[in-house]
Enzyme design. Structure first.
Site, PDB file in Angstrom:
ATOM      1  N   ALA A  74      33.268  43.994  33.553  1.00  0.00           N
ATOM      2  CA  ALA A  74      32.011  44.719  33.629  1.00  0.00           C
ATOM      3  C   ALA A  74      31.769  45.028  35.101  1.00  0.00           C
ATOM      4  O   ALA A  74      32.280  44.327  35.976  1.00  0.00           O
ATOM      5  CB  ALA A  74      30.887  43.869  33.073  1.00  0.00           C
ATOM      6  N   GLY A 119      34.919  41.634  30.940  1.00  0.00           N
ATOM      7  CA  GLY A 119      34.585  42.654  29.946  1.00  0.00           C
ATOM      8  C   GLY A 119      35.765  43.552  29.593  1.00  0.00           C
ATOM      9  O   GLY A 119      35.777  44.185  28.532  1.00  0.00           O
ATOM     10  N   GLU A 142      34.409  34.970  34.265  1.00  0.00           N
ATOM     11  CA  GLU A 142      32.947  34.976  34.375  1.00  0.00           C
ATOM     12  C   GLU A 142      32.385  33.756  35.094  1.00  0.00           C
ATOM     13  O   GLU A 142      31.429  33.863  35.863  1.00  0.00           O
ATOM     14  CB  GLU A 142      32.306  35.093  32.976  1.00  0.00           C
ATOM     15  CG  GLU A 142      32.368  36.480  32.374  1.00  0.00           C
ATOM     16  CD  GLU A 142      33.666  36.768  31.639  1.00  0.00           C
ATOM     17  OE1 GLU A 142      34.608  35.948  31.737  1.00  0.00           O
ATOM     18  OE2 GLU A 142      33.742  37.802  30.975  1.00  0.00           O
TER      19      GLU A 142
HETATM   20  N1  DAK Z   1      33.057  45.580  39.164  1.00  0.00           N
HETATM   21  C1  DAK Z   1      32.806  46.454  40.163  1.00  0.00           C
HETATM   22  N2  DAK Z   1      33.737  46.843  41.051  1.00  0.00           N
HETATM   23  C2  DAK Z   1      34.968  46.317  40.936  1.00  0.00           C
HETATM   24  C3  DAK Z   1      35.296  45.375  39.925  1.00  0.00           C
HETATM   25  C4  DAK Z   1      34.270  45.005  39.008  1.00  0.00           C
HETATM   26  N3  DAK Z   1      34.486  44.169  37.985  1.00  0.00           N
HETATM   27  N4  DAK Z   1      36.589  45.026  40.072  1.00  0.00           N
HETATM   28  C5  DAK Z   1      37.052  45.713  41.144  1.00  0.00           C
HETATM   29  N5  DAK Z   1      36.081  46.486  41.652  1.00  0.00           N
HETATM   30  C6  DAK Z   1      36.156  47.378  42.812  1.00  0.00           C
HETATM   31  C7  DAK Z   1      36.207  46.589  44.106  1.00  0.00           C
HETATM   32  O1  DAK Z   1      34.908  46.216  44.494  1.00  0.00           O
HETATM   33  C8  DAK Z   1      36.834  47.604  45.031  1.00  0.00           C
HETATM   34  O2  DAK Z   1      35.857  48.556  45.385  1.00  0.00           O
HETATM   35  P1  DAK Z   1      35.666  48.999  46.934  1.00  0.00           P
HETATM   36  O3  DAK Z   1      35.461  47.731  47.683  1.00  0.00           O
HETATM   37  O4  DAK Z   1      36.982  49.700  47.261  1.00  0.00           O
HETATM   38  O5  DAK Z   1      34.481  49.916  46.912  1.00  0.00           O
HETATM   39  C9  DAK Z   1      37.832  48.327  44.114  1.00  0.00           C
HETATM   40  O6  DAK Z   1      37.396  48.080  42.788  1.00  0.00           O
HETATM   41  C10 DAK Z   1      39.248  47.793  44.246  1.00  0.00           C
HETATM   42  O7  DAK Z   1      39.213  46.399  44.055  1.00  0.00           O
HETATM   43  P2  DAK Z   1      39.865  45.367  45.084  1.00  0.00           P
HETATM   44  O8  DAK Z   1      39.890  45.923  46.456  1.00  0.00           O
HETATM   45  O9  DAK Z   1      39.201  44.055  44.888  1.00  0.00           O
HETATM   46  O10 DAK Z   1      41.355  45.301  44.539  1.00  0.00           O
HETATM   47  P3  DAK Z   1      42.399  44.101  44.697  1.00  0.00           P
HETATM   48  O11 DAK Z   1      43.736  44.640  44.281  1.00  0.00           O
HETATM   49  O12 DAK Z   1      42.292  43.453  46.038  1.00  0.00           O
HETATM   50  O13 DAK Z   1      41.930  43.019  43.612  1.00  0.00           O
HETATM   51  C11 DAK Z   1      41.122  42.287  41.436  1.00  0.00           C
HETATM   52  C12 DAK Z   1      41.999  43.313  42.255  1.00  0.00           C
HETATM   53  C13 DAK Z   1      41.066  42.771  40.007  1.00  0.00           C
HETATM   54  C14 DAK Z   1      41.806  40.910  41.493  1.00  0.00           C
HETATM   55  C15 DAK Z   1      39.732  42.203  42.103  1.00  0.00           C
HETATM   56  O14 DAK Z   1      39.203  43.528  42.208  1.00  0.00           O
HETATM   57  C16 DAK Z   1      38.773  41.396  41.298  1.00  0.00           C
HETATM   58  O15 DAK Z   1      38.800  40.158  41.340  1.00  0.00           O
HETATM   59  N6  DAK Z   1      37.858  42.089  40.598  1.00  0.00           N
HETATM   60  C17 DAK Z   1      36.780  41.451  39.900  1.00  0.00           C
HETATM   61  C18 DAK Z   1      37.242  40.739  38.672  1.00  0.00           C
HETATM   62  C19 DAK Z   1      36.071  40.181  37.941  1.00  0.00           C
HETATM   63  O16 DAK Z   1      35.517  39.136  38.328  1.00  0.00           O
HETATM   64  N7  DAK Z   1      35.608  40.947  36.941  1.00  0.00           N
HETATM   65  C20 DAK Z   1      34.343  40.689  36.303  1.00  0.00           C
HETATM   66  C21 DAK Z   1      34.458  39.587  35.337  1.00  0.00           C
HETATM   67  S1  DAK Z   1      32.866  39.225  34.658  1.00  0.00           S
HETATM   68  C22 DAK Z   1      26.705  41.471  31.616  1.00  0.00           C
HETATM   69  C23 DAK Z   1      26.784  41.120  32.937  1.00  0.00           C
HETATM   70  C24 DAK Z   1      27.966  40.791  33.475  1.00  0.00           C
HETATM   71  C25 DAK Z   1      29.099  40.787  32.700  1.00  0.00           C
HETATM   72  C26 DAK Z   1      29.021  41.153  31.380  1.00  0.00           C
HETATM   73  C27 DAK Z   1      27.822  41.496  30.824  1.00  0.00           C
HETATM   74  N8  DAK Z   1      25.407  41.808  31.106  1.00  0.00           N
HETATM   75  C28 DAK Z   1      24.282  41.851  31.946  1.00  0.00           C
HETATM   76  C29 DAK Z   1      25.314  42.349  29.758  1.00  0.00           C
HETATM   77  C30 DAK Z   1      30.327  40.458  33.368  1.00  0.00           C
HETATM   78  C31 DAK Z   1      31.402  40.463  32.790  1.00  0.00           C
HETATM   79  C32 DAK Z   1      32.641  40.426  33.513  1.00  0.00           C
HETATM   80  O17 DAK Z   1      33.454  41.239  33.248  1.00  0.00           O
END
Ligand code: DAK
Length: 267
Positions: A74, A119, A142
């Site tokens: 997400a 997500g 998460e």
């Molecule tokens: N959201 C927003 N932006 C994201 C993102 C995400 N989930 N994942 C990556 N990006 C963005 C990064 O911020 C970066 O943007 P800029 O800094 O260039 O503007 C760009 O994508 C490239 O990412 P990285 O530079 O970080 O790329 P790397 O190759 O270094 O790393 C990575 C790749 C996938 C390991 C890393 O990006 C990462 O750890 N991403 C986040 C993974 C994560 O934690 N995903 C979220 C899981 S929690 C809800 C609220 C929340 C949720 C659900 C519902 N409600 C209120 C209903 C949450 C759910 C989740 O999914």
């Protein structure tokens, strides 16, 4: 065509139909295809409202734009500062969207071309099958954010990999590689990088040769197993009874006896 079909303008999803297979690409590559609220609403609208009324495709592939990610979760940036009610409301939109995918009347396959996190893995798990490229990485991170899965991940991960391994993945936030996901039963196949869509198409085109009503009923029955309010065995008896009255069953059985290919009409 119902009038409201034209209300949704898709900003974050790309659509492409070839050989009766619809490919939907989540198209936010700069954010690694992270799902923000507009994207989730587009998914909900397509699978809940538009898709069921369309007969121009027999199966769906969902994938991510670019070479790095399926969906990296997400969109974390949009969720900071939400009030309690808002968080639950947004979670419900995601639950609805993924429920519509899981219960879609035609098969939906996730082609996981890179990171499928949070997500994003929840989206893949809502699909009926998952094909991963060798470089795919999957996890539910998460708890790293002080969160829990918001789109059904705590339930569907248990369904796919069992309680012990789901508990480990959810509690540790470990990211696993494609071969481990295959071993756990989280994905159906692992293929070389760039071949995940072709593999998904191959499976969908095989399914497209079968009786469409039987395919829809099979999806419904497998999902019924996980629905605590439904007796799946009783439902199978009921649906089997209906199948035997269909033109498709008469055609399928006749084609077998006459040693020819069946020509199903979905009735
Ligand atoms: N959201 C927003 N932006 C994201 C993102 C995400 N989930 N994942 C990556 N990006 C963005 C990064 O911020 C970066 O943007 P800029 O800094 O260039 O503007 C760009 O994508 C490239 O990412 P990285 O530079 O970080 O790329 P790397 O190759 O270094 O790393 C990575 C790749 C996938 C390991 C890393 O990006 C990462 O750890 N991403 C986040 C993974 C994560 O934690 N995903 C979220 C899981 S929690 C809800 C609220 C929340 C949720 C659900 C519902 N409600 C209120 C209903 C949450 C759910 C989740 O999914």
């Amino acid at each position: 065509m119902p009038p409201d079909l034209h209300r949704m303008t898709y900003e974050n999803l790309l659509f492409d139909i070839q050989n009766d297979i619809l490919t939907i690409t989540i198209n936010r590559p700069k954010a690694l295809n992270a799902i923000n609220n507009p994207t989730m609403k587009e998914l909900r609208y397509f699978f809940g409202t538009e898709g069921p009324t369309r007969s121009d495709f027999k199966g769906v592939i969902i994938t991510g734009a670019g070479e790095k990610a399926f969906v990296a979760g997400a969109d974390i940036k949009q969720f900071l500062g939400l009030g309690a009610g808002e968080g639950a409301d947004l979670s419900q939109i995601g639950h609805d969207a993924y429920f519509f995918i899981e219960n879609f009347d035609r098969p939906v396959i996730a082609a996981i071309n890179g990171f499928a996190l949070g997500g994003g893995l929840e989206l893949a798990m809502a699909c009926h099958m998952r094909i991963a490229s060798e470089k795919a990485r999957m996890g539910q991170p998460e708890v790293n954010l002080g969160l829990i899965p918001g789109y059904g991940g705590s339930q569907r991960l248990v369904q796919l990999v069992g309680k012990g391994k789901a508990m480990e993945l959810l509690l540790t936030a470990d990211m696993i590689k494609a071969d481990e996901a295959l071993r756990l039963g989280l994905v159906n196949h692992v293929v070389p990088v760039g071949e995940e869509i072709e593999k998904a198409k191959e499976i969908l085109m095989k399914i497209a040769t079968k009786g469409p009503l039987a395919i829809t009923k099979t999806i419904k029955l497998v999902n019924a197993y996980f629905d605590k309010n439904v007796d799946g065995f009783a439902l199978e008896v009921e649906e089997f009874g209906h199948c035997t009255t269909t033109a498709d069953f008469r055609e399928g059985a006749s084609a077998f006896i006459e040693k020819r290919k069946a020509n199903f009409i979905g009735k």
